[in-house]
Design a protein around this motif. Sequence first.
Motif, PDB file in Angstrom:
ATOM      1  N   GLY A   1       0.784  -1.228   0.000  1.00 49.15           N
ATOM      2  CA  GLY A   1       0.000   0.000   0.000  1.00 49.15           C
ATOM      3  C   GLY A   1       0.821   1.286   0.000  1.00 49.15           C
ATOM      4  N   PRO A   2       1.819   1.440   0.899  1.00 47.71           N
ATOM      5  CA  PRO A   2       2.600   2.688   0.920  1.00 47.71           C
ATOM      6  C   PRO A   2       3.360   2.947  -0.382  1.00 47.71           C
ATOM      7  CG  PRO A   2       2.898   1.476   2.966  1.00 47.71           C
ATOM      8  CD  PRO A   2       2.161   0.559   2.033  1.00 47.71           C
ATOM      9  N   PHE A   3       3.840   1.887  -1.018  1.00 44.78           N
ATOM     10  CA  PHE A   3       4.575   2.063  -2.269  1.00 44.78           C
ATOM     11  C   PHE A   3       3.625   2.430  -3.403  1.00 44.78           C
ATOM     12  CE2 PHE A   3       7.248  -0.689   0.317  1.00 44.78           C
ATOM     13  CZ  PHE A   3       8.494  -0.102   0.163  1.00 44.78           C
ATOM     14  N   LEU A   4       2.431   1.846  -3.387  1.00 43.36           N
ATOM     15  CA  LEU A   4       1.433   2.205  -4.403  1.00 43.36           C
ATOM     16  C   LEU A   4       1.006   3.663  -4.246  1.00 43.36           C
ATOM     17  CD1 LEU A   4      -0.771  -1.021  -4.312  1.00 43.36           C
ATOM     18  CD2 LEU A   4       0.601  -0.238  -6.240  1.00 43.36           C
ATOM     19  N   THR A   5       0.906   4.114  -2.999  1.00 45.98           N
ATOM     20  CA  THR A   5       0.538   5.508  -2.747  1.00 45.98           C
ATOM     21  C   THR A   5       1.565   6.464  -3.340  1.00 45.98           C
ATOM     22  OG1 THR A   5      -0.595   4.883  -0.695  1.00 45.98           O
ATOM     23  CG2 THR A   5       0.049   7.187  -0.932  1.00 45.98           C
ATOM     24  N   ALA A   6       2.830   6.047  -3.351  1.00 40.92           N
ATOM     25  CA  ALA A   6       3.901   6.916  -3.850  1.00 40.92           C
ATOM     26  C   ALA A   6       3.940   6.989  -5.374  1.00 40.92           C
ATOM     27  CB  ALA A   6       5.248   6.427  -3.333  1.00 40.92           C
ATOM     28  N   LEU A   7       3.368   6.014  -6.062  1.00 41.17           N
ATOM     29  CA  LEU A   7       3.487   5.958  -7.524  1.00 41.17           C
ATOM     30  C   LEU A   7       2.939   7.180  -8.255  1.00 41.17           C
ATOM     31  CD1 LEU A   7       2.855   2.284  -8.694  1.00 41.17           C
ATOM     32  CD2 LEU A   7       4.956   3.614  -8.855  1.00 41.17           C
ATOM     33  N   PRO A   8       1.725   7.669  -7.917  1.00 37.83           N
ATOM     34  CA  PRO A   8       1.177   8.784  -8.714  1.00 37.83           C
ATOM     35  C   PRO A   8       2.038  10.039  -8.713  1.00 37.83           C
ATOM     36  CG  PRO A   8      -0.548   7.759  -7.390  1.00 37.83           C
ATOM     37  CD  PRO A   8       0.753   7.190  -6.916  1.00 37.83           C
ATOM     38  N   LYS A   9       2.829  10.255  -7.663  1.00 38.43           N
ATOM     39  CA  LYS A   9       3.677  11.447  -7.587  1.00 38.43           C
ATOM     40  C   LYS A   9       5.120  11.158  -7.994  1.00 38.43           C
ATOM     41  CE  LYS A   9       1.153  13.863  -3.899  1.00 38.43           C
ATOM     42  NZ  LYS A   9       1.273  14.477  -2.558  1.00 38.43           N
ATOM     43  N   SER A  10       5.362   9.993  -8.546  1.00 33.77           N
ATOM     44  CA  SER A  10       6.727   9.593  -8.817  1.00 33.77           C
ATOM     45  C   SER A  10       7.303  10.282 -10.050  1.00 33.77           C
ATOM     46  CB  SER A  10       6.802   8.071  -9.000  1.00 33.77           C
ATOM     47  OG  SER A  10       6.034   7.665 -10.121  1.00 33.77           O
TER      48      SER A  10
END
Length: 413
Positions: free
Chosen positions: A361-370
């Motif tokens: 979950g935390p890594f998926l949350t970071a994807l859109p702003k990557s």
Amino acid sequence: MRTSRIVAVGAVGIAAALALSACSGGSGGSSGGSTTLKLVVADYGTGPSNASATYWQGIADAFHKKNPDITVKITSIPWTGFDQQVQTMVQNKQYPDITEGDYFSNYAQDGLLYSADEVLTNPGNLLSTFKAQGTYNGKQYGMPFTTSSRTLFYNKKLFQAAGISAPPTTWADIKADAAKIKAKGATGFGLPLGPEEAQAESLLWMLGNGGGYQTAGKYTIDSAANVETFQFLTGLVDAGLTEPNPGTVNRTDLWQKFAQGQVGMINGSPALIPIIQSAGKLGASDWASVPIPGKTGALDTTLGVCDNVAAFKPNGHQAQIKKFLDFAYQDAYQLKFDKEYDLLPATTSAVQALSSDPVFGPFLTALPKSVQYPSDTAWANTKTKIQQTIGTAVTQDPKSVLGQLQKVATSGQ
């Protein structure tokens, strides 16, 4: 990943000789109403089945049962040699039908690739975050198959022993914490600037100072911000707060040392998690991950990496490629790959299926702003040169090293 790039261990077969022999050129892949697709994949090599070829063979076998007139022949190449070997195949006109690995733009420029909408029934299901990175001349050719984002991993046991009460959020914190950890006999910060994935580690630090490889689409590798970044890293190295000679050390090796409890801090992706678990030295409560520290505070963005699928035209197998990719991009196979290698999905439907996972979950949350790597045709050669030489920027004059890389990046512009 690999992002990417993502884990580069384990060799499969006999490197270039195997790759070239497995990829005969022309349209010889069709005979008597049957077709053989040549699939060339990067070897991730860290999951339970070790070689990535095992994962892909399972898909190929299941696909063949439903499509007995199409056989998929797999060649798996270690990450460290993947780009070079695929380039050699293409130069020798020994074309694969599908690759799953890294860059695509040079092949798109040469008119060798099918676009995503030509070989996928539902290209709109691919994560939009990586669409621009996979696009050449306004058309998407690079199709993400697996993705990853980065965070800072830290050893809570070492932090406690060193009297550190909170994870770092700034570069100053990293330096101070690394010194305290060094005093306890461990490596303060793992800084892998060797050829495996120096381009990723470097970009994470550049982002922390408002830098990066490009600004407004133009290469700015030797910007003042990037030079300052490597001056800071040089200070860490000179103080003995990292491993010796970071420019010769690969990420995979340092991840193993972190998993053994020998490194206090290191930048990592979800693929580090199974390495920690398999080492058996750190329990779930002995480590944690947090946003990447920047010069003045934790970053609200990070590096987002995807490994691209590219579909080649020369063998004339568009219909067969489309059948196979539609099959391979099913959620079941996306999730299987991600669970096997602790990576992230590349489709919206698979992300939705995984969004509630406590680990991912935390890594998926970071994807859109990557932030992604450049996608222009200069990047392939530039990335190779970065992998080979940017590690010397912590032992030589950073401005000179980054200046040479800037010349490489802009020589064809």
